[in-house]
Design a protein around this motif. Structure first.
Motif, mmCIF file in Angstrom:
data_model
loop_
_atom_site.group_PDB
_atom_site.id
_atom_site.type_symbol
_atom_site.label_atom_id
_atom_site.label_comp_id
_atom_site.label_asym_id
_atom_site.label_seq_id
_atom_site.Cartn_x
_atom_site.Cartn_y
_atom_site.Cartn_z
ATOM 1 N N LEU A 22 -24.761 14.031 -9.963
ATOM 2 C CA LEU A 22 -25.944 14.633 -10.289
ATOM 3 C C LEU A 22 -27.034 13.384 -10.885
ATOM 4 N N ILE A 23 -28.072 13.496 -10.365
ATOM 5 C CA ILE A 23 -29.133 12.546 -10.623
ATOM 6 C C ILE A 23 -30.325 13.149 -11.268
ATOM 7 N N LEU A 24 -31.010 12.595 -12.190
ATOM 8 C CA LEU A 24 -32.253 13.154 -12.951
ATOM 9 C C LEU A 24 -33.293 12.257 -12.182
ATOM 10 N N ALA A 25 -34.254 13.193 -11.327
ATOM 11 C CA ALA A 25 -35.498 12.570 -10.505
ATOM 12 C C ALA A 25 -36.267 13.877 -9.994
ATOM 13 N N ASP A 61 -39.437 14.676 -6.804
ATOM 14 C CA ASP A 61 -39.526 14.287 -5.313
ATOM 15 C C ASP A 61 -40.242 13.222 -5.117
ATOM 16 N N LYS A 62 -40.602 12.581 -6.017
ATOM 17 C CA LYS A 62 -41.189 11.074 -5.603
ATOM 18 C C LYS A 62 -40.193 9.962 -5.888
ATOM 19 N N THR A 63 -39.234 10.273 -7.016
ATOM 20 C CA THR A 63 -38.267 9.006 -7.403
ATOM 21 C C THR A 63 -36.942 9.270 -7.088
ATOM 22 N N VAL A 64 -36.481 10.551 -6.620
ATOM 23 C CA VAL A 64 -35.126 10.639 -5.836
ATOM 24 C C VAL A 64 -34.883 9.665 -4.923
ATOM 25 N N TRP A 65 -35.682 9.300 -3.844
ATOM 26 C CA TRP A 65 -35.249 8.567 -2.847
ATOM 27 C C TRP A 65 -34.968 7.424 -3.013
ATOM 28 N N GLY A 66 -35.485 6.608 -4.231
ATOM 29 C CA GLY A 66 -35.150 5.285 -4.746
ATOM 30 C C GLY A 66 -33.740 5.333 -5.452
ATOM 31 N N LYS A 67 -33.253 6.354 -5.789
ATOM 32 C CA LYS A 67 -31.904 6.665 -6.574
ATOM 33 C C LYS A 67 -30.817 6.812 -5.594
ATOM 34 N N LEU A 68 -31.203 6.999 -4.281
ATOM 35 C CA LEU A 68 -29.990 7.496 -3.513
ATOM 36 C C LEU A 68 -29.340 6.010 -2.732
ATOM 37 N N VAL A 116 -24.845 15.518 -3.669
ATOM 38 C CA VAL A 116 -25.608 14.930 -4.994
ATOM 39 C C VAL A 116 -26.645 16.054 -5.302
ATOM 40 N N GLY A 117 -26.715 16.433 -6.351
ATOM 41 C CA GLY A 117 -27.589 17.361 -6.988
ATOM 42 C C GLY A 117 -28.719 16.543 -7.724
ATOM 43 N N ALA A 118 -29.964 16.866 -7.330
ATOM 44 C CA ALA A 118 -30.903 16.173 -8.026
ATOM 45 C C ALA A 118 -31.952 17.184 -8.765
ATOM 46 N N ASP A 119 -32.493 16.832 -10.006
ATOM 47 C CA ASP A 119 -33.430 17.736 -10.482
ATOM 48 C C ASP A 119 -34.309 17.014 -11.587
ATOM 49 N N PHE A 120 -35.517 17.374 -11.825
ATOM 50 C CA PHE A 120 -36.175 16.729 -12.952
ATOM 51 C C PHE A 120 -36.175 17.184 -14.179
ATOM 52 N N ALA A 142 -33.933 17.626 -17.470
ATOM 53 C CA ALA A 142 -32.622 17.291 -17.917
ATOM 54 C C ALA A 142 -31.868 18.407 -18.480
ATOM 55 N N SER A 143 -32.428 19.368 -19.048
ATOM 56 C CA SER A 143 -31.771 20.593 -19.452
ATOM 57 C C SER A 143 -30.961 21.348 -18.346
ATOM 58 N N MET A 144 -31.692 21.439 -17.248
ATOM 59 C CA MET A 144 -30.894 21.927 -16.030
ATOM 60 C C MET A 144 -29.720 21.373 -15.683
ATOM 61 N N LEU A 145 -29.654 20.127 -15.528
ATOM 62 C CA LEU A 145 -28.924 19.140 -15.346
ATOM 63 C C LEU A 145 -27.834 18.997 -16.243
ATOM 64 N N GLU A 146 -28.144 19.384 -17.499
ATOM 65 C CA GLU A 146 -27.110 19.533 -18.349
ATOM 66 C C GLU A 146 -26.159 20.603 -18.250
ATOM 67 N N GLU A 147 -26.732 21.785 -17.840
ATOM 68 C CA GLU A 147 -26.105 22.992 -17.376
ATOM 69 C C GLU A 147 -25.031 22.915 -16.311
ATOM 70 N N ALA A 148 -26.062 22.151 -15.260
ATOM 71 C CA ALA A 148 -25.250 21.789 -14.023
ATOM 72 C C ALA A 148 -23.683 21.070 -14.268
ATOM 73 N N GLY A 149 -24.156 20.160 -14.868
ATOM 74 C CA GLY A 149 -22.897 19.653 -15.490
ATOM 75 C C GLY A 149 -21.754 20.120 -16.197
ATOM 76 N N LYS A 150 -22.220 21.164 -16.924
ATOM 77 C CA LYS A 150 -21.117 22.147 -17.688
ATOM 78 C C LYS A 150 -20.599 22.841 -16.630
ATOM 79 N N ARG A 151 -21.140 23.209 -15.664
ATOM 80 C CA ARG A 151 -20.692 24.246 -14.651
ATOM 81 C C ARG A 151 -19.660 23.369 -13.596
ATOM 82 N N ILE A 152 -20.087 22.363 -13.263
ATOM 83 C CA ILE A 152 -19.323 21.568 -12.469
ATOM 84 C C ILE A 152 -18.003 21.287 -13.052
#
Length: 232
Positions: free
Chosen positions: A93-96, A98-105, A67-71, A73-83
């Motif tokens: 990939l999840i958008l989160a 350090d506070k919100t990531v844990w509730g999304k796992l 799982v890759g997490a980042d706050f 959205a533009s970074m995650l878009e690039e990560a998605g392309k690379r993947i």
């Protein structure tokens, strides 16, 4: 959310690449090999602050589920392309932050890592991060924090002491420039350094011990002013 957190989320809002010393694939692959050595096994991995996924796609060759997490959205878009380009179908990939990531796992991990991210957290936020990570860690798992800014070496790097062509005149100019930048940041009520906070290895070790872990301190191979904290 703190003012500094807002500043950094704004700073990375439209960024499309991580802050690696070089964007050359040869360098990224070497950096990934160093980090995989310290991650040292496991089958599942959470990469918090994965950015554009430069390292994540290399991790995916060694792990079954990631799982890759980042706050950003533009970074995650690039990560998605690379993947997609590399056909890494074992990454989610999840958008989160350090506070919100844990509730999304909905699972736990053998390894939880963050590279070049902890510098944007205060000591208190690092404490919270390790506490939360420990609750999502499988038995025998590790939390590996890469590339923390070393307060003993980072100031020397900033003034150019590690550069190949350093000299007294260049060092003086950098000191004056840094002082001016710090003053302007204070006047605007902004963080004094856009690269974030330094963290003493001893402080990170105390936090790790507090949560029942031991910590190994390792100097970074590719960044003279950074270190890794291997928490197990």
């Amino acid at each position: 959310m703190s003012e500094s957190r807002n500043v950094w989320e704004e700073f990375f809002a439209n960024k499309k690449s991580g802050g690696h010393r070089s964007s050359a694939e040869e360098f990224i692959s070497k950096e990934a090999r160093e980090k995989l050595y310290h991650l040292d096994g496991g089958k599942t991995l959470l990469d918090f602050g994965c950015g554009a996924g430069e390292l994540l796609v290399y991790y995916s060759l060694e792990y079954e589920e990631l799982v890759g997490a980042d706050f950003s959205a533009s970074m995650l878009e690039e990560a998605g392309k690379r993947i997609r380009e590399r056909k890494r179908d074992n990454i989610t990939l999840i958008l989160a932050n350090d506070k919100t990531v844990w509730g999304k796992l909905d699972t736990s991990f053998d390894r939880i890592t963050a590279a070049g991210v902890i510098q944007y957290l205060t000591d208190e936020e690092v404490d919270d991060f390790i506490a939360n990570a420990s609750r999502h860690l499988n038995k025998g798992g590790k939390i590996v924090l890469f590339d923390l800014l070393d307060p003993r070496l980072y100031p020397l790097w900033k003034i150019g002491l590690f550069s190949r062509d350093f000299g007294a005149d260049k060092i003086l100019r950098r000191i004056l420039f840094d002082a001016r930048t710090t003053l302007l940041a204070a006047l605007k009520n902004r963080p004094k350094d856009i690269l974030g906070y330094t963290h003493k290895p001893y402080t990170i070790e105390k936090i790790a011990n507090k949560h029942g872990f031991k910590m190994e301190y390792v100097q970074s191979m590719y960044y003279e002013y950074k270190y890794h904290a291997i928490i197990s």
